[in-house]
Motif scaffolding. Sequence first.
Motif, PDB file in Angstrom:
ATOM      1  N   ILE A   1      38.445 -23.787  17.406  1.00  0.00           N
ATOM      2  CA  ILE A   1      37.944 -22.924  16.341  1.00  0.00           C
ATOM      3  C   ILE A   1      38.630 -23.224  15.014  1.00  0.00           C
ATOM      4  O   ILE A   1      38.085 -22.926  13.951  1.00  0.00           O
ATOM      5  CB  ILE A   1      38.113 -21.435  16.698  1.00  0.00           C
ATOM      6  N   VAL A   2      39.824 -23.802  15.060  1.00  0.00           N
ATOM      7  CA  VAL A   2      40.537 -24.232  13.849  1.00  0.00           C
ATOM      8  C   VAL A   2      41.065 -25.633  14.101  1.00  0.00           C
ATOM      9  O   VAL A   2      41.873 -25.837  15.004  1.00  0.00           O
ATOM     10  CB  VAL A   2      41.699 -23.279  13.482  1.00  0.00           C
ATOM     11  N   ASP A   3      40.581 -26.597  13.330  1.00  0.00           N
ATOM     12  CA  ASP A   3      41.001 -27.978  13.493  1.00  0.00           C
ATOM     13  C   ASP A   3      42.241 -28.257  12.657  1.00  0.00           C
ATOM     14  O   ASP A   3      42.385 -27.733  11.546  1.00  0.00           O
ATOM     15  CB  ASP A   3      39.870 -28.933  13.076  1.00  0.00           C
ATOM     16  N   ARG A   4      43.127 -29.059  13.190  1.00  0.00           N
ATOM     17  CA  ARG A   4      44.357 -29.393  12.461  1.00  0.00           C
ATOM     18  C   ARG A   4      44.127 -30.446  11.387  1.00  0.00           C
ATOM     19  O   ARG A   4      45.004 -30.676  10.552  1.00  0.00           O
ATOM     20  CB  ARG A   4      45.421 -29.869  13.442  1.00  0.00           C
ATOM     21  N   TRP A   5      42.969 -31.106  11.404  1.00  0.00           N
ATOM     22  CA  TRP A   5      42.685 -32.170  10.444  1.00  0.00           C
ATOM     23  C   TRP A   5      41.629 -31.726   9.450  1.00  0.00           C
ATOM     24  O   TRP A   5      40.643 -31.086   9.819  1.00  0.00           O
ATOM     25  CB  TRP A   5      42.206 -33.435  11.150  1.00  0.00           C
ATOM     26  N   HIS A   6      41.853 -32.053   8.187  1.00  0.00           N
ATOM     27  CA  HIS A   6      40.875 -31.837   7.132  1.00  0.00           C
ATOM     28  C   HIS A   6      40.569 -33.180   6.469  1.00  0.00           C
ATOM     29  O   HIS A   6      41.460 -34.023   6.312  1.00  0.00           O
ATOM     30  CB  HIS A   6      41.400 -30.856   6.078  1.00  0.00           C
ATOM     31  N   ILE A   7      39.341 -33.377   6.080  1.00  0.00           N
ATOM     32  CA  ILE A   7      38.915 -34.602   5.399  1.00  0.00           C
ATOM     33  C   ILE A   7      38.737 -34.283   3.920  1.00  0.00           C
ATOM     34  O   ILE A   7      38.046 -33.317   3.562  1.00  0.00           O
ATOM     35  CB  ILE A   7      37.605 -35.141   5.994  1.00  0.00           C
TER      36      ILE A   7
END
Length: 437
Positions: A181-187
Amino acid sequence: MDGATTRLLGPEGLAVTSVEDGQVGPVVHLVPTDEAARRCPECGTRARRSKGRRSTRPRDLPTGGRRPSLVWRKRRWRCDQSSCPRRSFTEAVGSVSARKRLTVGLRASAGAAVADTGRTVVQSAREHDVSSSVVAAAFTEHAARVLPVQPETVEVLGIDEVRRGRPKWVYDDQAQSWQTIVDRWHIGFVDLSGGQGLLGQVEGRTAAAVVERLAARPADWRQRIRHVAIGMSTVFKSAIRQALPHAQLVVDHFPVAQLANATVTEVRRWVTIQVRGRRGRKGNHEWELRNRLTRRADSLSNDHLAELQADLKLLPKRIGTPITAAWNTKEDLLDLLALAHTNPNREQIADLLYRFYCGCAASGLPELERLATTVQTWWLTILAFINTGITNAGSEGTNRMIKTIARDAYAFRNPVNQRLRTRCATTRRARGHLDPR
């Protein structure tokens, strides 16, 4: 009072009637000068009957190092328009909005300190003597004014990922599996050709996330993108081929050089284990050369380079031969990358590429053969870097900015505020807030 005192101490739309000495600063008494102050905010009718007065003390910016205490004896007016649902109202001017205890100038200064001068929310709150929640709201208002809703067109787009926080999962009973539900990676999407800085971020590190983000932009905006700089990521490569098939992919040279150095290190460790039966340690000459082996030969002085080559010859043959082959192949690849910004012709590129492939093939080392295969897979994007000189350094700098802002803020509760802070920080130069004068 004279007009000079009003211009110095009075907010816009208010005139100074008297000034007294207070315990902390001057006490300034104000009256409105704007005729719109007595017009009904609902219907615009000019009021004629008063319901009395009430004193308010709006807070303003310091003047001359001292913060004036403003006292405004507001009138409360009756609205005589029978059709107006509002029966009464108090005076308000543009610089002091209705039901606000702070002037517009103070709120704008508190928000601009965070967006334009690099202050944290806590620092700005202390400097302006307000609460952190007020500064956070003022920053959001300021960012909405100075940042465009839609970015301008971009010719060179940079895409890179950055790690943010920790992932969170929930168990899906229907699918019988854990769902993120919450990813540790952002693009992040960065303008590398202009001064727009960070254009936006999207959560996740998948091709679908990149395609969805780019598809949300107008078709004309996407068509104007000529180059896209990425790292050696097959996820980004696949996404750009889907969303921007007309754009030329350019791989940054830094991960290529990093991969070459990692290959040299891998060869050194492998031969040490094969010959000595253990990992390298102090006293092993090849282990003591580990840092110099990953440095570019051009960055070494002639004496240090000759010393390194002599040390490699002194190593046992079973150790020195593969390490020397890996180091020479790494240097051939770095020489190939160094052709960028030199306007090389096809013969120069072909000669260095042939020398690199020959070195990998002649060595017989699986690590170098794997390196050659990787270079062959990414060759078109590497060639685009050599011809254009475009790098993804702007995206890496934005990632550093994201991490710095997160540390200064002692992390963020939600990614929206972090993205807003980063966008403001990366556009300060374009907005004229990094001029040392």
